[in-house]
Design a protein around this motif. Structure first.
Motif, PDB file in Angstrom:
ATOM      1  N   THR A  10       0.850  -1.203   0.000  1.00 54.39           N
ATOM      2  CA  THR A  10       0.000   0.000   0.000  1.00 54.39           C
ATOM      3  C   THR A  10       0.877   1.242   0.000  1.00 54.39           C
ATOM      4  O   THR A  10       0.708   2.134   0.808  1.00 54.39           O
ATOM      5  CB  THR A  10      -0.898   0.042   1.253  1.00 54.39           C
ATOM      6  OG1 THR A  10      -0.054   0.010   2.420  1.00 54.39           O
ATOM      7  CG2 THR A  10      -1.870  -1.118   1.296  1.00 54.39           C
ATOM      8  N   HIS A  11       1.859   1.289  -0.900  1.00 54.70           N
ATOM      9  CA  HIS A  11       2.847   2.358  -0.825  1.00 54.70           C
ATOM     10  C   HIS A  11       2.631   3.448  -1.869  1.00 54.70           C
ATOM     11  O   HIS A  11       2.266   3.152  -3.000  1.00 54.70           O
ATOM     12  CB  HIS A  11       4.259   1.768  -0.955  1.00 54.70           C
ATOM     13  CG  HIS A  11       5.283   2.619  -0.305  1.00 54.70           C
ATOM     14  ND1 HIS A  11       5.852   3.686  -0.935  1.00 54.70           N
ATOM     15  CD2 HIS A  11       5.792   2.596   0.944  1.00 54.70           C
ATOM     16  CE1 HIS A  11       6.692   4.279  -0.097  1.00 54.70           C
ATOM     17  NE2 HIS A  11       6.662   3.633   1.049  1.00 54.70           N
ATOM     18  N   SER A  12       2.885   4.700  -1.474  1.00 59.20           N
ATOM     19  CA  SER A  12       2.645   5.819  -2.399  1.00 59.20           C
ATOM     20  C   SER A  12       3.660   5.867  -3.547  1.00 59.20           C
ATOM     21  O   SER A  12       3.439   6.554  -4.538  1.00 59.20           O
ATOM     22  CB  SER A  12       2.667   7.157  -1.641  1.00 59.20           C
ATOM     23  OG  SER A  12       3.938   7.381  -1.074  1.00 59.20           O
ATOM     24  N   ARG A  13       4.770   5.100  -3.458  1.00 55.34           N
ATOM     25  CA  ARG A  13       5.727   5.079  -4.582  1.00 55.34           C
ATOM     26  C   ARG A  13       5.310   4.080  -5.659  1.00 55.34           C
ATOM     27  O   ARG A  13       5.963   4.001  -6.707  1.00 55.34           O
ATOM     28  CB  ARG A  13       7.136   4.745  -4.080  1.00 55.34           C
ATOM     29  CG  ARG A  13       7.795   5.921  -3.359  1.00 55.34           C
ATOM     30  CD  ARG A  13       9.148   5.549  -2.769  1.00 55.34           C
ATOM     31  NE  ARG A  13      10.139   5.124  -3.742  1.00 55.34           N
ATOM     32  CZ  ARG A  13      10.850   5.947  -4.508  1.00 55.34           C
ATOM     33  NH1 ARG A  13      10.676   7.245  -4.417  1.00 55.34           N
ATOM     34  NH2 ARG A  13      11.733   5.486  -5.366  1.00 55.34           N
ATOM     35  N   GLY A  14       4.254   3.297  -5.387  1.00 61.67           N
ATOM     36  CA  GLY A  14       3.750   2.404  -6.423  1.00 61.67           C
ATOM     37  C   GLY A  14       3.522   0.990  -5.920  1.00 61.67           C
ATOM     38  O   GLY A  14       3.827   0.661  -4.781  1.00 61.67           O
ATOM     39  N   LYS A  15       2.945   0.153  -6.810  1.00 65.29           N
ATOM     40  CA  LYS A  15       2.694  -1.245  -6.482  1.00 65.29           C
ATOM     41  C   LYS A  15       3.941  -2.059  -6.775  1.00 65.29           C
ATOM     42  O   LYS A  15       4.388  -2.103  -7.918  1.00 65.29           O
ATOM     43  CB  LYS A  15       1.565  -1.799  -7.360  1.00 65.29           C
ATOM     44  CG  LYS A  15       0.183  -1.438  -6.879  1.00 65.29           C
ATOM     45  CD  LYS A  15      -0.851  -2.226  -7.682  1.00 65.29           C
ATOM     46  CE  LYS A  15      -2.239  -1.766  -7.287  1.00 65.29           C
ATOM     47  NZ  LYS A  15      -3.283  -2.315  -8.148  1.00 65.29           N
ATOM     48  N   PRO A  16       4.493  -2.741  -5.787  1.00 65.86           N
ATOM     49  CA  PRO A  16       5.691  -3.539  -6.056  1.00 65.86           C
ATOM     50  C   PRO A  16       5.359  -4.792  -6.864  1.00 65.86           C
ATOM     51  O   PRO A  16       4.261  -5.328  -6.750  1.00 65.86           O
ATOM     52  CB  PRO A  16       6.181  -3.912  -4.651  1.00 65.86           C
ATOM     53  CG  PRO A  16       4.961  -3.888  -3.804  1.00 65.86           C
ATOM     54  CD  PRO A  16       4.058  -2.838  -4.385  1.00 65.86           C
ATOM     55  N   ASP A  17       6.316  -5.236  -7.684  1.00 63.59           N
ATOM     56  CA  ASP A  17       6.152  -6.549  -8.304  1.00 63.59           C
ATOM     57  C   ASP A  17       7.211  -7.508  -7.792  1.00 63.59           C
ATOM     58  O   ASP A  17       7.323  -8.636  -8.230  1.00 63.59           O
ATOM     59  CB  ASP A  17       6.157  -6.471  -9.831  1.00 63.59           C
ATOM     60  CG  ASP A  17       7.261  -5.608 -10.359  1.00 63.59           C
ATOM     61  OD1 ASP A  17       8.337  -5.596  -9.754  1.00 63.59           O
ATOM     62  OD2 ASP A  17       7.043  -4.931 -11.383  1.00 63.59           O
ATOM     63  N   PHE A  18       7.988  -7.027  -6.838  1.00 62.37           N
ATOM     64  CA  PHE A  18       8.932  -7.887  -6.124  1.00 62.37           C
ATOM     65  C   PHE A  18       8.945  -7.451  -4.673  1.00 62.37           C
ATOM     66  O   PHE A  18       9.037  -6.260  -4.396  1.00 62.37           O
ATOM     67  CB  PHE A  18      10.350  -7.728  -6.705  1.00 62.37           C
ATOM     68  CG  PHE A  18      11.438  -8.325  -5.826  1.00 62.37           C
ATOM     69  CD1 PHE A  18      11.864  -9.628  -6.012  1.00 62.37           C
ATOM     70  CD2 PHE A  18      12.017  -7.576  -4.805  1.00 62.37           C
ATOM     71  CE1 PHE A  18      12.851 -10.180  -5.194  1.00 62.37           C
ATOM     72  CE2 PHE A  18      13.000  -8.126  -3.982  1.00 62.37           C
ATOM     73  CZ  PHE A  18      13.418  -9.427  -4.184  1.00 62.37           C
ATOM     74  N   PHE A  19       8.770  -8.372  -3.738  1.00 61.85           N
ATOM     75  CA  PHE A  19       9.165  -8.051  -2.376  1.00 61.85           C
ATOM     76  C   PHE A  19       9.562  -9.285  -1.589  1.00 61.85           C
ATOM     77  O   PHE A  19       9.215 -10.400  -1.926  1.00 61.85           O
ATOM     78  CB  PHE A  19       8.156  -7.157  -1.640  1.00 61.85           C
ATOM     79  CG  PHE A  19       6.889  -7.808  -1.187  1.00 61.85           C
ATOM     80  CD1 PHE A  19       5.743  -7.726  -1.944  1.00 61.85           C
ATOM     81  CD2 PHE A  19       6.845  -8.459   0.042  1.00 61.85           C
ATOM     82  CE1 PHE A  19       4.563  -8.290  -1.508  1.00 61.85           C
ATOM     83  CE2 PHE A  19       5.669  -9.031   0.492  1.00 61.85           C
ATOM     84  CZ  PHE A  19       4.524  -8.951  -0.289  1.00 61.85           C
ATOM     85  N   GLN A  20      10.345  -8.989  -0.564  1.00 59.38           N
ATOM     86  CA  GLN A  20      10.953 -10.054   0.213  1.00 59.38           C
ATOM     87  C   GLN A  20      10.814  -9.702   1.687  1.00 59.38           C
ATOM     88  O   GLN A  20      11.034  -8.548   2.071  1.00 59.38           O
ATOM     89  CB  GLN A  20      12.442 -10.070  -0.142  1.00 59.38           C
ATOM     90  CG  GLN A  20      13.139 -11.351   0.107  1.00 59.38           C
ATOM     91  CD  GLN A  20      14.532 -11.331  -0.527  1.00 59.38           C
ATOM     92  OE1 GLN A  20      15.303 -10.421  -0.291  1.00 59.38           O
ATOM     93  NE2 GLN A  20      14.843 -12.337  -1.317  1.00 59.38           N
TER      94      GLN A  20
END
Ligand code: WAQ
Ligand code: MG
Ligand code: MG
Ligand code: MG
Length: 258
Positions: A51-61
């Motif tokens: 839910t981040h204002s820098r965008g939707k991640p397509d990778f996270f760990q």
């Protein structure tokens, strides 16, 4: 406090590929948890990532590790809020506070040159105040401070006492600044967010505490900054290992307030 083991819980999220494959850094987070609360810590960091204002991640760990080292308890830096009416006034104040903390004017200038060169970085830049040299590896990663937190009940007690709204953003930043400034080689820190919807930043040091400045950039700007001004470092990897590995919990008591 001692007895039950603690765990480091970390998250990093990126878009258009992972960080190491050139993706855009979206968000990161670091917490300390007991075994019982790991699922809540993981959940909080997943929530932060998606839910981040820098965008939707397509990778996270998300990574969980047992902490073997004893945890240091540290009092939070004192907090002051400086209201400014423009970014120009805010940036001018940040420069003055850095100089009052012992950073030479030419190194402050150098810091702003380095900031302009680093468009996207997920960690902090280390700048030597004698030489003006960057001590981390000059890469797009920077140094990520980890293994630090503030137990919610103690943080909330502190916030009520200070008449400050208890936001997790302030908590995370004050925890980080307190850990970084607790090291004798740290002279000061300069920070503002890379999130486009958050424009308050700060200068922190042992000498002047955590000085919030209400405008250090314009809304919409995704350029952030985190610089640690350091002096007298014999061994850079020992300093970086303190930042990454030394576990610290912030702890405040009413008696700590002078
Ligand atoms: N270690 C090193 N650098 C970090 C870390 C960390 N754990 N977390 C963030 N950074 C660096 C990284 O380059 C980010 O791009 C940049 O800092 C900004 O991070 O109201 O929210 O988490 O008093 O976006 C300060 C004011 C808010 C809070 C700072 O930074 C207040 C903020 P963000
Ligand atoms: Mg926490
Ligand atoms: Mg943060
Ligand atoms: Mg950010």
């Amino acid at each position: 406090m001692q007895g039950d083991p603690f765990y480091s819980v970390r998250m990093r999220a990126a878009k258009h590929n992972s960080h190491e494959n050139g993706g855009k850094h979206i968000s990161g987070g670091e917490m300390i948890s007991t075994y019982d609360t790991i699922k809540y810590a993981v959940n909080e960091l997943v929530e932060k990532a998606i839910t981040h204002s820098r965008g939707k991640p397509d990778f996270f760990q998300v990574q969980v590790e047992l902490i073997h080292e004893p945890i240091n308890l540290v009092k939070p830096l004192e907090v002051q809020t400086n209201e400014v009416e423009s970014v120009e006034c805010g940036q001018a104040l940040a420069r003055r506070i850095l100089e009052n903390s012992g950073v030479p004017k030419r190194i402050v200038e150098k810091a702003y040159e380095v900031i302009a060169e680093c468009s996207s970085i997920r960690g902090a830049i280390l700048l030597d105040i004698q030489t003006g040299q960057r001590l981390d590896n000059w890469n797009e990663k920077g140094v990520r401070v980890s293994r630090m937190d503030w137990l919610p009940s103690n943080f909330e007690k502190w916030a009520i006492h200070q008449h400050i709204p208890p936001s997790s953003r302030l908590k995370e930043a004050l925890v980080l600044a307190t850990k970084v400034c607790d090291h004798p080689a740290t002279i000061a820190e300069l920070c503002w967010s890379d999130d486009p919807d958050y424009i308050t930043g700060y200068v922190a040091s042992k000498k002047i505490g955590y000085q919030r400045i209400t405008r250090l950039k314009e809304y919409g700007d995704e350029q952030g900054c985190r610089i640690f001004f350091v002096d007298g470092i014999q061994n850079v990897s020992t300093y970086i290992s303190y930042l990454e590995k030394q576990p610290i919990l912030i702890q405040w008591g009413e008696d700590d307030d002078r």
